[in-house]
Each structure stands twice: as C-alpha cells, then as structure tokens.
Design a protein around this motif. Sequence first.
Motif, PDB file in Angstrom:
ATOM      1  N   VAL A 175       0.756  -1.168   0.056  1.00 39.69           N
ATOM      2  CA  VAL A 175      -0.073   0.180  -0.002  1.00 39.69           C
ATOM      3  C   VAL A 175       0.949   1.403  -0.061  1.00 39.69           C
ATOM      4  CG1 VAL A 175      -2.054  -1.058   1.251  1.00 39.69           C
ATOM      5  CG2 VAL A 175      -0.390  -0.028   2.581  1.00 39.69           C
ATOM      6  N   TYR A 176       0.442   2.474  -0.215  1.00 42.21           N
ATOM      7  CA  TYR A 176       0.999   3.679  -0.458  1.00 42.21           C
ATOM      8  C   TYR A 176       0.220   4.621   0.744  1.00 42.21           C
ATOM      9  CZ  TYR A 176       3.444   2.923  -5.008  1.00 42.21           C
ATOM     10  OH  TYR A 176       4.578   2.587  -5.759  1.00 42.21           O
ATOM     11  N   PRO A 177       1.007   4.716   1.730  1.00 38.76           N
ATOM     12  CA  PRO A 177       0.297   5.886   2.952  1.00 38.76           C
ATOM     13  C   PRO A 177       0.554   7.279   2.346  1.00 38.76           C
ATOM     14  CG  PRO A 177       2.394   4.918   3.475  1.00 38.76           C
ATOM     15  CD  PRO A 177       2.187   4.045   2.152  1.00 38.76           C
ATOM     16  N   ASP A 178      -0.103   8.107   2.696  1.00 39.25           N
ATOM     17  CA  ASP A 178      -0.023   9.550   2.429  1.00 39.25           C
ATOM     18  C   ASP A 178       1.536  10.286   2.804  1.00 39.25           C
ATOM     19  OD1 ASP A 178      -2.211   9.921   1.028  1.00 39.25           O
ATOM     20  OD2 ASP A 178      -3.413  10.259   2.850  1.00 39.25           O
ATOM     21  N   PHE A 179       1.818   9.649   4.037  1.00 36.36           N
ATOM     22  CA  PHE A 179       3.196   9.804   4.493  1.00 36.36           C
ATOM     23  C   PHE A 179       3.535   8.716   5.670  1.00 36.36           C
ATOM     24  CE2 PHE A 179       0.538  12.288   7.053  1.00 36.36           C
ATOM     25  CZ  PHE A 179       0.756  12.205   8.418  1.00 36.36           C
ATOM     26  N   ASP A 226      -9.482   3.788   4.781  1.00 40.34           N
ATOM     27  CA  ASP A 226      -8.542   4.303   5.710  1.00 40.34           C
ATOM     28  C   ASP A 226      -8.688   4.054   7.198  1.00 40.34           C
ATOM     29  OD1 ASP A 226      -7.156   5.559   3.606  1.00 40.34           O
ATOM     30  OD2 ASP A 226      -8.026   7.469   3.946  1.00 40.34           O
ATOM     31  N   ARG A 227     -10.171   4.103   7.545  1.00 36.99           N
ATOM     32  CA  ARG A 227     -10.446   3.600   9.071  1.00 36.99           C
ATOM     33  C   ARG A 227     -10.710   2.350   9.267  1.00 36.99           C
ATOM     34  NH1 ARG A 227     -12.821   9.201   8.337  1.00 36.99           N
ATOM     35  NH2 ARG A 227     -11.985  10.575   9.835  1.00 36.99           N
ATOM     36  N   GLY A 228     -11.021   1.399   8.010  1.00 40.21           N
ATOM     37  CA  GLY A 228     -11.330   0.253   8.243  1.00 40.21           C
ATOM     38  C   GLY A 228     -10.124  -0.757   7.911  1.00 40.21           C
ATOM     39  N   GLU A 229     -10.215  -1.364   6.521  1.00 41.39           N
ATOM     40  CA  GLU A 229      -9.486  -2.376   6.213  1.00 41.39           C
ATOM     41  C   GLU A 229      -7.813  -1.826   6.227  1.00 41.39           C
ATOM     42  OE1 GLU A 229      -9.407  -3.622   2.073  1.00 41.39           O
ATOM     43  OE2 GLU A 229     -10.900  -1.976   1.510  1.00 41.39           O
ATOM     44  N   LYS A 230      -7.668  -0.670   5.587  1.00 40.76           N
ATOM     45  CA  LYS A 230      -6.273  -0.081   5.722  1.00 40.76           C
ATOM     46  C   LYS A 230      -5.637  -0.041   7.118  1.00 40.76           C
ATOM     47  CE  LYS A 230      -4.016   2.463   2.244  1.00 40.76           C
ATOM     48  NZ  LYS A 230      -3.862   3.799   1.317  1.00 40.76           N
ATOM     49  N   ARG A 231      -6.433   0.509   8.104  1.00 37.68           N
ATOM     50  CA  ARG A 231      -5.918   0.597   9.530  1.00 37.68           C
ATOM     51  C   ARG A 231      -5.689  -0.841   9.797  1.00 37.68           C
ATOM     52  NH1 ARG A 231      -8.509  -1.012  13.775  1.00 37.68           N
ATOM     53  NH2 ARG A 231     -10.637  -0.940  12.831  1.00 37.68           N
ATOM     54  N   ARG A 232      -6.539  -1.965   9.484  1.00 37.31           N
ATOM     55  CA  ARG A 232      -6.094  -3.324  10.136  1.00 37.31           C
ATOM     56  C   ARG A 232      -4.852  -3.620   9.460  1.00 37.31           C
ATOM     57  NH1 ARG A 232     -11.580  -3.194   9.804  1.00 37.31           N
ATOM     58  NH2 ARG A 232     -11.686  -4.329   7.600  1.00 37.31           N
ATOM     59  N   TYR A 233      -4.570  -3.420   8.084  1.00 36.22           N
ATOM     60  CA  TYR A 233      -3.271  -3.708   7.336  1.00 36.22           C
ATOM     61  C   TYR A 233      -2.169  -3.305   8.145  1.00 36.22           C
ATOM     62  CZ  TYR A 233      -6.419  -5.020   3.536  1.00 36.22           C
ATOM     63  OH  TYR A 233      -7.344  -5.533   2.399  1.00 36.22           O
ATOM     64  N   TYR A 234      -2.245  -1.939   8.155  1.00 39.41           N
ATOM     65  CA  TYR A 234      -1.251  -1.146   8.737  1.00 39.41           C
ATOM     66  C   TYR A 234      -0.663  -1.703  10.347  1.00 39.41           C
ATOM     67  CZ  TYR A 234      -1.223   2.347   5.152  1.00 39.41           C
ATOM     68  OH  TYR A 234      -1.145   3.054   4.001  1.00 39.41           O
ATOM     69  N   GLN A 235      -1.887  -1.969  10.920  1.00 36.48           N
ATOM     70  CA  GLN A 235      -1.673  -2.514  12.268  1.00 36.48           C
ATOM     71  C   GLN A 235      -0.985  -3.800  12.479  1.00 36.48           C
ATOM     72  OE1 GLN A 235      -5.548  -1.695  14.040  1.00 36.48           O
ATOM     73  NE2 GLN A 235      -4.868   0.509  14.740  1.00 36.48           N
ATOM     74  N   SER A 236      -1.036  -4.525  11.319  1.00 36.72           N
ATOM     75  CA  SER A 236      -0.394  -5.664  11.261  1.00 36.72           C
ATOM     76  C   SER A 236       1.008  -5.822  10.998  1.00 36.72           C
ATOM     77  CB  SER A 236      -1.060  -6.691  10.253  1.00 36.72           C
ATOM     78  OG  SER A 236      -0.844  -6.229   9.044  1.00 36.72           O
ATOM     79  N   ILE A 237       1.486  -4.655  10.719  1.00 36.22           N
ATOM     80  CA  ILE A 237       3.025  -4.486  10.453  1.00 36.22           C
ATOM     81  C   ILE A 237       3.729  -4.560  11.892  1.00 36.22           C
ATOM     82  CG2 ILE A 237       4.797  -2.811   9.385  1.00 36.22           C
ATOM     83  CD1 ILE A 237       2.813  -1.992   7.437  1.00 36.22           C
ATOM     84  N   ALA A 238       4.574  -5.340  12.120  1.00 29.50           N
ATOM     85  CA  ALA A 238       5.171  -5.583  13.225  1.00 29.50           C
ATOM     86  C   ALA A 238       5.974  -4.175  13.769  1.00 29.50           C
ATOM     87  CB  ALA A 238       6.229  -6.637  13.459  1.00 29.50           C
ATOM     88  N   SER A 239       6.400  -3.400  12.815  1.00 29.82           N
ATOM     89  CA  SER A 239       7.193  -2.237  13.265  1.00 29.82           C
ATOM     90  C   SER A 239       6.582  -1.066  13.412  1.00 29.82           C
ATOM     91  CB  SER A 239       8.191  -1.990  12.147  1.00 29.82           C
ATOM     92  OG  SER A 239       7.605  -1.482  10.920  1.00 29.82           O
ATOM     93  N   LEU A 240       5.319  -1.077  13.053  1.00 28.00           N
ATOM     94  CA  LEU A 240       4.424   0.195  13.250  1.00 28.00           C
ATOM     95  C   LEU A 240       3.743   0.320  14.516  1.00 28.00           C
ATOM     96  CD1 LEU A 240       3.062   2.216  11.145  1.00 28.00           C
ATOM     97  CD2 LEU A 240       0.836   0.961  11.768  1.00 28.00           C
ATOM     98  N   GLN A 241       4.089   1.528  14.961  1.00 25.11           N
ATOM     99  CA  GLN A 241       3.733   2.023  16.377  1.00 25.11           C
ATOM    100  C   GLN A 241       2.543   3.007  16.257  1.00 25.11           C
ATOM    101  OE1 GLN A 241       5.363   0.487  19.147  1.00 25.11           O
ATOM    102  NE2 GLN A 241       6.077  -0.820  17.677  1.00 25.11           N
ATOM    103  N   ILE A 242       2.386   3.930  15.359  1.00 28.54           N
ATOM    104  CA  ILE A 242       1.388   4.879  15.215  1.00 28.54           C
ATOM    105  C   ILE A 242       0.858   4.685  14.039  1.00 28.54           C
ATOM    106  CG2 ILE A 242       1.012   7.439  15.209  1.00 28.54           C
ATOM    107  CD1 ILE A 242       3.665   7.456  17.063  1.00 28.54           C
ATOM    108  N   TYR A 243      -0.531   5.042  13.862  1.00 28.64           N
ATOM    109  CA  TYR A 243      -1.094   5.163  12.498  1.00 28.64           C
ATOM    110  C   TYR A 243      -2.171   6.484  12.879  1.00 28.64           C
ATOM    111  CZ  TYR A 243      -4.735   4.474   9.023  1.00 28.64           C
ATOM    112  OH  TYR A 243      -5.248   4.552   7.870  1.00 28.64           O
ATOM    113  N   LEU A 244      -1.866   7.351  12.078  1.00 27.73           N
ATOM    114  CA  LEU A 244      -2.578   8.533  11.981  1.00 27.73           C
ATOM    115  C   LEU A 244      -3.674   8.606  10.806  1.00 27.73           C
ATOM    116  CD1 LEU A 244       0.111  11.446  12.544  1.00 27.73           C
ATOM    117  CD2 LEU A 244      -1.575  10.814  14.114  1.00 27.73           C
ATOM    118  N   VAL A 245      -5.112   9.024  11.262  1.00 22.83           N
ATOM    119  CA  VAL A 245      -5.683   9.364  10.174  1.00 22.83           C
ATOM    120  C   VAL A 245      -6.030  10.959  10.378  1.00 22.83           C
ATOM    121  CG1 VAL A 245      -7.788   8.791   9.456  1.00 22.83           C
ATOM    122  CG2 VAL A 245      -6.753   6.983  10.308  1.00 22.83           C
ATOM    123  N   ILE A 246      -5.963  11.460   9.393  1.00 25.35           N
ATOM    124  CA  ILE A 246      -6.326  13.111   9.371  1.00 25.35           C
ATOM    125  C   ILE A 246      -7.318  13.290   8.346  1.00 25.35           C
ATOM    126  CG2 ILE A 246      -5.343  15.365   9.028  1.00 25.35           C
ATOM    127  CD1 ILE A 246      -2.568  14.086   9.466  1.00 25.35           C
TER     128      ILE A 246
END
Length: 186
Positions: free
Chosen positions: A79-83, A117-137
């Motif tokens: 996936v491509y996050p905005d940043f 962004d608030r549903g499936e992409k959030r779950r995808y990102y949260q499954s990345i072991a290194s990820l500590q913060i997910y921001l939805v603006i």
Amino acid sequence: MAIDSIRQMTVEEYMAFDEATDIRYEYIDGEVIELSGGTLYHGLIMANASGALWYRLRGSDCRVISSDMRNRVNPTRYVYPDFCVVCGQPTTDERAVTLWNPTLVGEVTSPSSSDRDRGEKRRYYQSIASLQIYLVIDQHRLCVELYERQDDGWRRREYRDLETTAPLKILDCDLPLAEIYAGIEF
C-alpha cells in the motif's frame, strides 16, 4: 481519492506494472487498485503534517517519507500511505522502492477513502510489526485520529481542537493540529 480495482496479478507482475507507471497502484491479495490524485486540501494537509514531523524529528534517527514510497504489509499486500516515518535503519526491497519497517503511517482521508482508511487499511497497517502509530487526518473536518500500539493492543484517541497537539510518544514529540491544518478553512 477514487479507488478503482484493475485486475488480478501476481506480486511480481504488480511490481513491474506499478514501477512502470506514474500512477500509484496498491496490491491486495492479487487485486491491483488504482489510487487517484487528491484535492488541494489533501495535498496541503499531507505537506503540513510531513513538514511538522520533519521539523520535530530532524537530528534524530527518524525520517519522514513521502507518499511516493510503497509500504509492504505482508508478502501479498502493498500500500501507499500519504506519508510515513521510519526510525533506525530502513528495511527496503532491493530497489529501495518498498519500505518494510515504518514506525508511523499517516493517511489523509478523502470522501472515497475515508471508510477504507479507518477500516481495512487501518487493520493492514496495524499488522505491520514495526508500526507504532497510525494517524488518520480528516480533510473535511477538524479531526485527527491517533492509533498507538500498546502492550495489550491498539489505543485510539481523537483530537478535534486547533489548540491541541497529538502526542507521539514513541517519536518523543507532539504534532500540533494548528500546524496540520494551517491554511485549511472549514
């Protein structure tokens, strides 16, 4: 961002296809999804948030990366996050076009991407072991959602006031909403 499904491909076909075009495509379990461009406010918010993070993280081992870098969720999801922000040594594919270890990922919502962004992409990102913060603006209303990894799962907090800051503890900084939304009128 309008999201259109293209067709089924293998990961190898997707990588070649995605890297041969100027349009960004995500890859979810064989399905290729086109991402269209954003609005003025979408671009301003992305730049504001990225710039504010860059300013606060300069001199540290953390770097802000633009929306041009693909993130690997797992071997069949890209996936491509905005940043995003990576701390420490970035882990990438051999061509350095796919990041495997983001620390923070940020998405700026659009009418067509908000639910994803608030549903499936959030779950995808949260499954990345290194990820500590997910921001939805949110680009259409004053709202920043901060999802932060805890020992027992993910904690969600919401900020809706220009006078507040979103605390990014793992990065040892705060992100002022006034800076995220500078130049934006609701």
